[in-house]
Design a protein around this motif. Structure first.
Motif, PDB file in Angstrom:
ATOM      1  N   CYS A 107     -33.672 -23.895  -8.802  1.00  0.00           N
ATOM      2  CA  CYS A 107     -32.740 -23.208  -7.815  1.00  0.00           C
ATOM      3  C   CYS A 107     -31.290 -23.077  -8.829  1.00  0.00           C
ATOM      4  O   CYS A 107     -30.851 -24.053  -9.357  1.00  0.00           O
ATOM      5  N   SER A 108     -31.049 -21.758  -8.581  1.00  0.00           N
ATOM      6  CA  SER A 108     -29.971 -21.199  -9.416  1.00  0.00           C
ATOM      7  C   SER A 108     -28.443 -21.980  -8.892  1.00  0.00           C
ATOM      8  O   SER A 108     -27.641 -22.236  -9.680  1.00  0.00           O
ATOM      9  N   VAL A 109     -28.562 -22.240  -7.624  1.00  0.00           N
ATOM     10  CA  VAL A 109     -27.368 -23.005  -7.148  1.00  0.00           C
ATOM     11  C   VAL A 109     -27.225 -24.548  -7.870  1.00  0.00           C
ATOM     12  O   VAL A 109     -26.241 -24.950  -8.133  1.00  0.00           O
TER      13      VAL A 109
ATOM     14  N   GLU B 236     -33.684 -28.063  -2.016  1.00  0.00           N
ATOM     15  CA  GLU B 236     -34.610 -27.103  -1.843  1.00  0.00           C
ATOM     16  C   GLU B 236     -34.676 -26.378  -0.634  1.00  0.00           C
ATOM     17  O   GLU B 236     -35.770 -26.062  -0.183  1.00  0.00           O
TER      18      GLU B 236
ATOM     19  N   CYS C  78     -29.787 -31.258  -4.750  1.00  0.00           N
ATOM     20  CA  CYS C  78     -30.658 -29.991  -4.267  1.00  0.00           C
ATOM     21  C   CYS C  78     -31.540 -30.458  -3.239  1.00  0.00           C
ATOM     22  O   CYS C  78     -32.549 -31.169  -3.861  1.00  0.00           O
TER      23      CYS C  78
ATOM     24  N   ARG D 165     -34.061 -23.291  -0.314  1.00  0.00           N
ATOM     25  CA  ARG D 165     -34.311 -22.166  -0.074  1.00  0.00           C
ATOM     26  C   ARG D 165     -35.816 -22.098   0.073  1.00  0.00           C
ATOM     27  O   ARG D 165     -36.403 -20.939   0.300  1.00  0.00           O
TER      28      ARG D 165
END
Lengths: 159, 159
Positions: free
Chosen positions: A113-115, A94, A92, A96
């Motif tokens: 992060c949900s993903v 990030e 990840c 977002r």
DNA sequence: GCTTTCTTACTCGGATACCTACTGTCCGAGTGGAATAGG
DNA sequence: CCTATTCCACTCGGACAGTAGGTATCCGAGTAAGAAAGC
């Protein structure tokens, strides 16, 4: 996504060590001859297994590699982690928080992060399945004649 | 083992499309601005999602991407497979048949390689976990304020 | 015959080159919507 | 006011450069076993 060839090599070498028993160590050159692999590069991978505590190595004449513990106590996860490294497959970054999220309050990003969480669950399932299978389990799935074939080959090479 | 960055990008783009609703298509440039990503390369990945039937694209002015079906019917496996390709992570090169096994009777190798089978089971567990999670599931895990933040950003951009 | 020394073969570890695949950029072609010109 | 043409913004698709990581090779250092020499 790709797993390095070293994983396949390492597993087959460990498997060979497992059913040859613990009588005498096997040098890299024998493995390389058995599987037709580049010896120096294979050696690098076996060293990684030594660093991870899966194999032990003896220098000098008649040296080589042995299993550090019985096959029942070596999981596929151990071997894969030793060769591929500890990093997760999904990383990840990030995104977002970049661009549109750059001026958002930090409170929004406290929860992970949900993903990444969803991908992490899948990866965990993979790791669990690897950790649930030991070298002994894989050995049991190999037909007896194939094992004998390998044993004979090693007996012929050491004479 | 490593998953390409495109997977993360694709998932976040699909997620954004999901909670913006189906009102108007989103062009690559907006996604690129939202996440601070290179637009041309991101576009390549989105095209892969179109080829896989996950997104639809509209050319021309006010064009862009839409979800091809509702978020409940798009699994993480769909997205990952579309971007990473169909190949398995572990690729058996049948090293058991080389060298020592070269002159063995072919009958020994009719059953598939036990190492490959074990690695395949782990990979199957990974794929199942990915297939069990839909975009809608991931959406549900994202806190409402973060969604609103994104919606506002898009509203500001389209004005 | 026993001990010591020497030689040999092996592993270890690092340095280095190569090569594949992922990342990133650019440009021309095609398409749909909007603006514009003509009736 | 309506229609047809032109223009523009956007997607599509391919070609191509750059880069990171995996693959492969080589060489020197250290070590243990066996051979050879000396007592």
């Amino acid at each position: 996504m790709r797993l390095g060839e070293g994983v396949e090599w390492g597993l087959h070498c460990c498997l060979t060590l497992a059913w040859l028993g613990d009588e005498e160590p096997v040098p890299t050159a024998k493995f390389a001859a058995q599987f037709e692999l580049p010896a120096a590069y294979l050696n690098k991978r076996l060293q990684a297994l030594v660093r991870a505590g899966i194999l032990t190595s003896n220098p000098g004449a008649r040296g080589g590699f042995r299993l550090a513990r019985p096959p029942e106590k070596i999981t596929l996860m151990d071997v894969v982690a030793a060769i591929e490294g500890p990093d997760p497959a999904f990383r990840c970054t990030e995104i977002r928080q970049r661009g549109a999220g750059a001026d958002a309050p930090a409170r929004l990003f406290q929860r992970s992060c949900s993903v990444a969480a969803a991908m992490g669950r899948a990866e965990l399932a993979w790791r669990r399945e690897l950790a649930a299978q030991t070298l002994a389990d894989v050995m049991a799935a190999v037909p007896r004649p194939a094992v004998e074939q390998t044993r004979r080959w090693y007996a012929r090479m050491s004479s």
